[in-house]
Design a protein around this motif. Structure first.
Motif, PDB file in Angstrom:
ATOM      1  N   PHE A 142     -17.051  -1.138  10.089  1.00 15.30           N
ATOM      2  CA  PHE A 142     -16.566   0.177   9.692  1.00 15.30           C
ATOM      3  C   PHE A 142     -17.522   0.937   8.781  1.00 15.30           C
ATOM      4  O   PHE A 142     -17.269   2.067   8.424  1.00 15.30           O
ATOM      5  CB  PHE A 142     -15.133   0.155   9.144  1.00 15.30           C
ATOM      6  N   ILE A 186      -9.263   6.196  10.929  1.00 13.10           N
ATOM      7  CA  ILE A 186     -10.090   7.303  10.432  1.00 13.10           C
ATOM      8  C   ILE A 186     -10.999   7.747  11.567  1.00 13.10           C
ATOM      9  O   ILE A 186     -11.670   6.925  12.186  1.00 13.10           O
ATOM     10  CB  ILE A 186     -10.947   6.825   9.231  1.00 13.10           C
ATOM     11  N   TRP A 197     -16.377   7.156  23.303  1.00 13.71           N
ATOM     12  CA  TRP A 197     -16.009   5.767  23.599  1.00 13.71           C
ATOM     13  C   TRP A 197     -16.302   5.434  25.055  1.00 13.71           C
ATOM     14  O   TRP A 197     -16.817   4.355  25.365  1.00 13.71           O
ATOM     15  CB  TRP A 197     -14.530   5.528  23.278  1.00 13.71           C
ATOM     16  N   LEU A 256       0.860  -1.184   0.000  1.00 13.82           N
ATOM     17  CA  LEU A 256       0.000   0.000   0.000  1.00 13.82           C
ATOM     18  C   LEU A 256       0.895   1.232   0.000  1.00 13.82           C
ATOM     19  O   LEU A 256       1.709   1.415   0.901  1.00 13.82           O
ATOM     20  CB  LEU A 256      -0.908   0.012   1.234  1.00 13.82           C
ATOM     21  N   ALA A 294     -15.254   0.286  13.945  1.00 15.52           N
ATOM     22  CA  ALA A 294     -13.977  -0.417  13.842  1.00 15.52           C
ATOM     23  C   ALA A 294     -13.152   0.188  12.714  1.00 15.52           C
ATOM     24  O   ALA A 294     -13.675   0.922  11.875  1.00 15.52           O
ATOM     25  CB  ALA A 294     -14.221  -1.896  13.581  1.00 15.52           C
ATOM     26  N   VAL A 295     -11.860  -0.116  12.693  1.00 19.44           N
ATOM     27  CA  VAL A 295     -11.017   0.359  11.593  1.00 19.44           C
ATOM     28  C   VAL A 295     -11.009  -0.680  10.478  1.00 19.44           C
ATOM     29  O   VAL A 295     -11.411  -1.818  10.670  1.00 19.44           O
ATOM     30  CB  VAL A 295      -9.561   0.622  12.045  1.00 19.44           C
ATOM     31  N   SER A 296     -10.524  -0.290   9.309  1.00 23.19           N
ATOM     32  CA  SER A 296     -10.357  -1.246   8.230  1.00 23.19           C
ATOM     33  C   SER A 296      -9.014  -1.954   8.400  1.00 23.19           C
ATOM     34  O   SER A 296      -8.220  -1.589   9.263  1.00 23.19           O
ATOM     35  CB  SER A 296     -10.386  -0.522   6.877  1.00 23.19           C
ATOM     36  N   PHE A 297      -8.760  -2.931   7.542  1.00 23.52           N
ATOM     37  CA  PHE A 297      -7.510  -3.715   7.634  1.00 23.52           C
ATOM     38  C   PHE A 297      -6.284  -2.815   7.490  1.00 23.52           C
ATOM     39  O   PHE A 297      -5.212  -3.146   7.985  1.00 23.52           O
ATOM     40  CB  PHE A 297      -7.495  -4.795   6.559  1.00 23.52           C
ATOM     41  N   ALA A 298      -6.433  -1.680   6.788  1.00 24.86           N
ATOM     42  CA  ALA A 298      -5.270  -0.833   6.497  1.00 24.86           C
ATOM     43  C   ALA A 298      -4.822  -0.043   7.709  1.00 24.86           C
ATOM     44  O   ALA A 298      -3.768   0.581   7.696  1.00 24.86           O
ATOM     45  CB  ALA A 298      -5.601   0.112   5.347  1.00 24.86           C
ATOM     46  N   GLU A 299      -5.648  -0.037   8.748  1.00 21.68           N
ATOM     47  CA  GLU A 299      -5.346   0.810   9.906  1.00 21.68           C
ATOM     48  C   GLU A 299      -4.941  -0.007  11.124  1.00 21.68           C
ATOM     49  O   GLU A 299      -4.941   0.496  12.239  1.00 21.68           O
ATOM     50  CB  GLU A 299      -6.587   1.644  10.245  1.00 21.68           C
ATOM     51  N   LYS A 300      -4.651  -1.305  10.931  1.00 22.60           N
ATOM     52  CA  LYS A 300      -4.324  -2.101  12.117  1.00 22.60           C
ATOM     53  C   LYS A 300      -3.263  -3.151  11.810  1.00 22.60           C
ATOM     54  O   LYS A 300      -2.998  -3.488  10.650  1.00 22.60           O
ATOM     55  CB  LYS A 300      -5.580  -2.774  12.661  1.00 22.60           C
ATOM     56  N   ARG A 334     -17.541   6.077   6.084  1.00 26.95           N
ATOM     57  CA  ARG A 334     -16.914   5.313   7.167  1.00 26.95           C
ATOM     58  C   ARG A 334     -17.437   5.804   8.522  1.00 26.95           C
ATOM     59  O   ARG A 334     -17.602   7.001   8.744  1.00 26.95           O
ATOM     60  CB  ARG A 334     -15.385   5.518   7.143  1.00 26.95           C
ATOM     61  N   LEU A 335     -17.652   4.882   9.429  1.00 29.48           N
ATOM     62  CA  LEU A 335     -18.079   5.244  10.780  1.00 29.48           C
ATOM     63  C   LEU A 335     -16.899   5.850  11.518  1.00 29.48           C
ATOM     64  O   LEU A 335     -15.811   5.278  11.542  1.00 29.48           O
ATOM     65  CB  LEU A 335     -18.568   4.007  11.525  1.00 29.48           C
ATOM     66  N   ILE A 391      -4.066   6.269   1.343  1.00 33.94           N
ATOM     67  CA  ILE A 391      -3.588   5.221   0.443  1.00 33.94           C
ATOM     68  C   ILE A 391      -3.810   5.720  -0.985  1.00 33.94           C
ATOM     69  O   ILE A 391      -4.920   6.118  -1.340  1.00 33.94           O
ATOM     70  CB  ILE A 391      -4.369   3.915   0.647  1.00 33.94           C
ATOM     71  N   LYS A 418     -11.604   2.476  15.989  1.00 31.92           N
ATOM     72  CA  LYS A 418     -10.567   1.745  16.726  1.00 31.92           C
ATOM     73  C   LYS A 418     -10.466   0.317  16.187  1.00 31.92           C
ATOM     74  O   LYS A 418     -11.454  -0.230  15.702  1.00 31.92           O
ATOM     75  CB  LYS A 418     -10.943   1.667  18.213  1.00 31.92           C
TER      76      LYS A 418
END
Lengths: 371, 541
Positions: free
Chosen positions: B285, B327, A317, A260, B300-306, A300-301, A267, B331
């Motif tokens: 997400f 983003i 949170w 990436l 939740a985050v995507s795969f790119a953020e963890k 996105r959330l 990205i 988390k």
């Protein structure tokens, strides 16, 4: 397979009968200029640049198609060879904008700087999307090409934008055939071939557009293109990436390794990794073009949501975790169930079942493996 | 996976992806590989270029048919008959590898006797494949070695999916194609980390590494490690959970990274189940169809953020690496679970990063015993990898089966649970498009992918289409006993007569409103690949 030694530029190198002179030199760390060699493609000899001198042979040999032999003595850097290679390159450059390659200022200018040499906009290095990562540039630098004797005229061919993912600028195509060979050999497809456009021989889709030619938009052609002819549209003008991270594709179960490329926290491209046994430099349309857009999607959330008065409302949170913890106390045991995910990581699935079994005191955990 | 586990003692791809290209014969059954697993399809094409023979068994004319030596166009749901028919020919013509069978396998006599039920007349009738083609395929598979079988959800998503899997296992053992390079039985897992989710014990009956929860010794082991009392009673499977939610027995549900409203068979039932819950947590997400029903949504985050690991279809554990920051306030899933567990007073969720979680996994899981992040750095590791100095296992069952002897299973042909009748005369089968993934949560957000494949189509044979007076591009209603959806018709000779096809990526023509939730009795997989439908044209305005 017997191993033997040969001599390249006075240096001993080991090789086997299977290897070409080009491969033996690469293994020994000796660079031979080329525009059409690729580790996963059979050699073609198309670009004619990788000439070497083999002692005892009167003609220069194309190193990517010449097999090694025991005690062979090879020279890759004689002045005569360099002159031959320069002529071969000049012929290629007569078909490709070249101010971008020969200008003495090209190291100093940044993308979109005003060109101080009054070069036409179509020929400037700073307006080429491949500037800085162009194989043609690399070869021209290596051979130290100066001003050219053969004049160049801009072809003025249209840029093919017939698909959502990449551009094909026929003006930058040097007809090396790499993309065609990638499509045929690496993907088993016959989507692109040499075509004639206004009398120019270029590589392009065999029918009126890529889709109708059977293209599956895997992007293999882009990766092998030595010039800026084939470029992904997203990130096309962003230049070299600030950094890149190798990770595993989130789509199917193959687990392709992707690099990436990231600029300013975003990205910009995902490129399949060559050196691994899973995907060996290949990906599909989803891993290639289907990642950045969903990761950075505006929907996105970004905050926890709690349902209040029938509506989902943003919350912190702390508030949300406290609420969930409080609520879950009431459902310990078999009235609780956890649906984990085949999209989450191993560690997350591990924690999910540990949470369900220890904190919630039930084995009611599953995911959609069954589907 | 239950089927493979029963035959061999382990339910995963027996061999590796990069061996496929060296196979002398490949049987691809129940997999549209170029759409579902495009990069594995490249290995199959390489094998063909290297002179290997390709047998494709699929009711649809999939892209791989173009590269195939033999195309077996069998009817949906007739896989057992087809495979057992092939095996009867192999046994009758004495092409079986009897040395391998007698040395490494068990229960052969009972299996051989069950082949008597599969004479060619019967097989031809049930599968719709001409007998000569079946004979040719059987001979090819038995004589070209090494031979490998590749399958996907077209084998497992049936009411008798376990039997289908057992049939492929029988074929591999009968021809001695086990435990050697470029052989074996190779299920292609649908989602990126299905293999890992199973390995990690995200299943109701096992802890990590398939250690059973109802085994007192293993229960003790985990109780000591986790310092908690554990239940020895296996939990409910996903489909059973939804039933229990409908009945009010399950009151709270935590859904992480899934969209069951779109992915499970019988969407109306799933929606009813979720509505009946007192408390629903969804962690994802995007605000997907399921999340919209939640009481609490955790971003939740995507795969790119963890950071983390996925285990691919060839059992290779590979690193996921963080490329960008989360983003907004989203988390990683692992962080959220740990925080929640700690909020609820749990002691054993003090993990700083996923690498520490993997250390705990390795301690408790024999097949992951030698795994740590440093070792994964290069190119991952294929389990079983029991110790730090173990190189990983590219080929399973070398020399002997994991369970000792490979077990042959006698099989009978069972028709799909719902067969076409006068009212619902067509068979509906389902599958994937190259351009979309699963329920489309990710790919439907990508403009280019939507441009190439914008909507769910009903693929129908021209003969059926003309009988129903349907033209290419007409909007039609597809109706089953459970529901109806509208979609445009694509008239194509790629479909056989009396069979129609839809993908399951599109919420607006959700094929799982139609599909039959009847389960395979062992694997508990619903029959998504066959149900009876009728099609009606919709009057154009």
């Amino acid at each position: 397979m017997t191993e033997f030694t040969l001599t390249i530029n006075g240096q001993k190198a080991s090789a086997t009968e299977e290897m070409t002179v080009f491969e033996a030199a690469a293994t020994a760390g000796i660079y031979i200029p080329n525009l059409c060699a690729h580790p996963n493609l059979p050699p073609s000899g198309e670009c004619g640049l990788c000439l070497v001198k083999i002692e005892g042979q009167s003609e220069y040999a194309i190193s990517c198609t010449t097999k090694t032999a025991r005690d062979m003595v090879v020279h890759t850097d004689t002045p005569e060879l360099r002159q031959k290679q320069r002529s071969a390159l000049e012929k290629i450059l007569s078909e490709h904008p070249n101010a971008c390659l020969t200008c003495w200022r090209k190291e100093r200018c940044k993308p979109f700087d005003v060109c101080l040499r009054n070069v036409k906009v179509t020929e400037r290095c700073v307006t080429c999307p491949k500037n800085g990562r162009c194989d043609l540039q690399k070869v021209a630098d290596f051979l130290d090409i100066g001003e050219l004797t053969i004049p160049y005229t801009y072809r003025n061919l249209p840029v093919n934008q017939d698909n959502p993912f990449f551009d094909l600028d026929y003006n930058l195509c040097i007809a090396c055939g790499q993309c065609i060979r990638a499509c045929h050999y690496l993907r088993g497809m016959e989507t692109i071939d040499f075509i004639k456009l206004n009398g120019f021989r270029v590589a392009g889709p065999v029918k009126d557009n890529h889709k109708n030619s059977g293209c599956k938009f895997c992007g293999a052609c882009i990766d092998v293109c030595p010039t800026g002819a084939l470029m992904e549209r997203p990130g096309k003008w962003l230049g070299l990436p600030r950094h890149s991270v190798i990770t595993t594709c989130p789509y199917c179960g193959v687990g392709c390794q992707l690099s990436l490329e990231v600029n300013d926290g975003k990205i910009v491209r995902s490129v399949p990794v060559l050196e691994n046994s899973v995907n060996q430099g290949q990906a599909c349309v989803k891993g290639r073009f289907g990642i950045a857009e969903f990761v950075h999607h505006p929907e996105r959330l970004t905050n926890p949501l709690i349902r209040k008065g029938g509506k989902l409302i943003d919350a912190s949170w702390d508030e949300t975790l406290a609420l969930v913890a409080e609520a879950l106390w009431n459902y310990q045991g078999d009235q609780f169930a956890f649906i984990a995910s085949a999209k989450c990581t191993n560690e997350e699935n591990y924690l999910a079942q540990k949470f369900t079994r220890t904190v919630m005191q039930t084995n009611n955990i599953d995911h959609c493996a069954r589907l | 996976m239950a089927g493979l586990a029963a035959s061999f003692g382990s339910g995963a791809m027996t061999n590796s992806i990069n061996e496929i290209k060296d196979a002398a014969c490949i049987l691809v059954i129940g997999s549209d590989t170029t759409s579902g697993h495009p990069v594995i399809a490249l290995e199959i094409k390489k094998a063909v270029r290297n002179g290997g023979k390709l047998i494709v068994a699929n009711p649809r004319e999939i892209e791989l048919c173009r590269y195939a030596d033999i195309w077996l166009r069998h009817l949906p749901g007739s896989d057992v008959a087809l495979l057992m028919g092939m095996m009867k020919i192999i046994a009758d013509e004495e092409l079986a590898d009897l040395n391998f069978v007698s040395e490494c396998c068990d229960n052969f006599d009972a299996f051989k006797k069950s082949l008597d039920n599969f004479d060619l007349d019967f097989v031809e009738k049930v599968t719709g494949v001409p007998r000569d083609t079946i004979i040719e395929a059987a001979r090819l598979y038995a004589t070209c070695k090494p031979a490998t079988t590749i399958y996907a959800m077209g084998i497992t998503q049936h009411s008798h999916g376990t039997d289908n899997v057992l049939a492929t296992a029988n074929l591999a053992m009968l021809t001695g194609n086990m435990g050697k390079p470029s052989t074996g039985v190779n299920p292609l897992r649908g989602q990126n980390n299905v293999q890992g989710a199973c390995d990690m014990g995200a299943l109701p009956n096992v802890y990590t590494g398939y250690q059973r929860v109802d085994n007192p010794d293993l229960q003790k082991k985990f109780e000591v490690a986790w310092r908690e009392d554990l239940s020895p009673t296996p939990g409910l499977t996903l489909t059973e959970m939804l039933d229990a939610a409908c009945d009010g027995k399950i009151k709270a549900m935590y859904i992480m990274g899934e969209n069951p409203i779109l992915s499970d068979a019988d969407a109306n039932h799933t929606e009813k189940a979720l509505k009946n819950l007192e408390f629903l947590i969804v962690q994802d997400f995007f605000l997907n169809e399921t999340a919209q029903m939640a009481d609490v949504v955790l971003p939740a985050v995507s795969f790119a953020e963890k950071d983390g690991t996925f285990t691919n279809t060839e059992r290779r554990i590979q690193r996921v690496r963080k490329a960008i920051d989360p983003i907004g306030n989203s988390k990683p899933d692992w962080w959220i679970i740990c925080q929640l567990a700690k909020k609820m007073g749990a002691q054993n969720f003090d993990f700083e990063n996923p690498s520490e979680v993997m250390e705990e996994i390795a301690k408790l899981t024999p097949s992951y015993g030698g795994v740590d992040y440093e070792r994964l750095e290069e190119c991952g590791l294929q389990w079983p990898c029991p110790t730090k100095d173990h190189p990983g296992t590219p080929i399973l069952h070398v020399g002997r089966f994991v369970c000792g002897l490979g077990k042959f299973t006698p099989l009978q042909y069972k028709p799909p649970a719902e067969i076409p009748d006068k009212e619902y005369p067509l068979i509906l089968t389902t599958g994937r498009s190259l351009y979309h993934y699963h329920t489309g949560t990710m790919t439907r957000k990508v403009a280019g992918l939507n441009a190439l494949d914008p909507e769910g189509l009903v693929e129908i044979n021209p003969w059926d289409a003309s009988a129903l007076k349907i033209k290419n591009g007409n909007t039609v209603k597809v109706i089953s006993r459970r529901g109806e959806v509208t979609a445009k018709a694509k008239v194509t000779e790629k479909m056989p007569k009396n069979v129609v096809f839809m993908t399951f990526h599109f919420a607006e023509s959700a094929v799982n409103l139609l599909t039959n939730p009847v389960l395979d009795p062992v694997a508990k997989i619903p029959e998504l690949k066959v149900c009876a439908v009728k099609i009606e044209g919709v009057k154009q305005k």
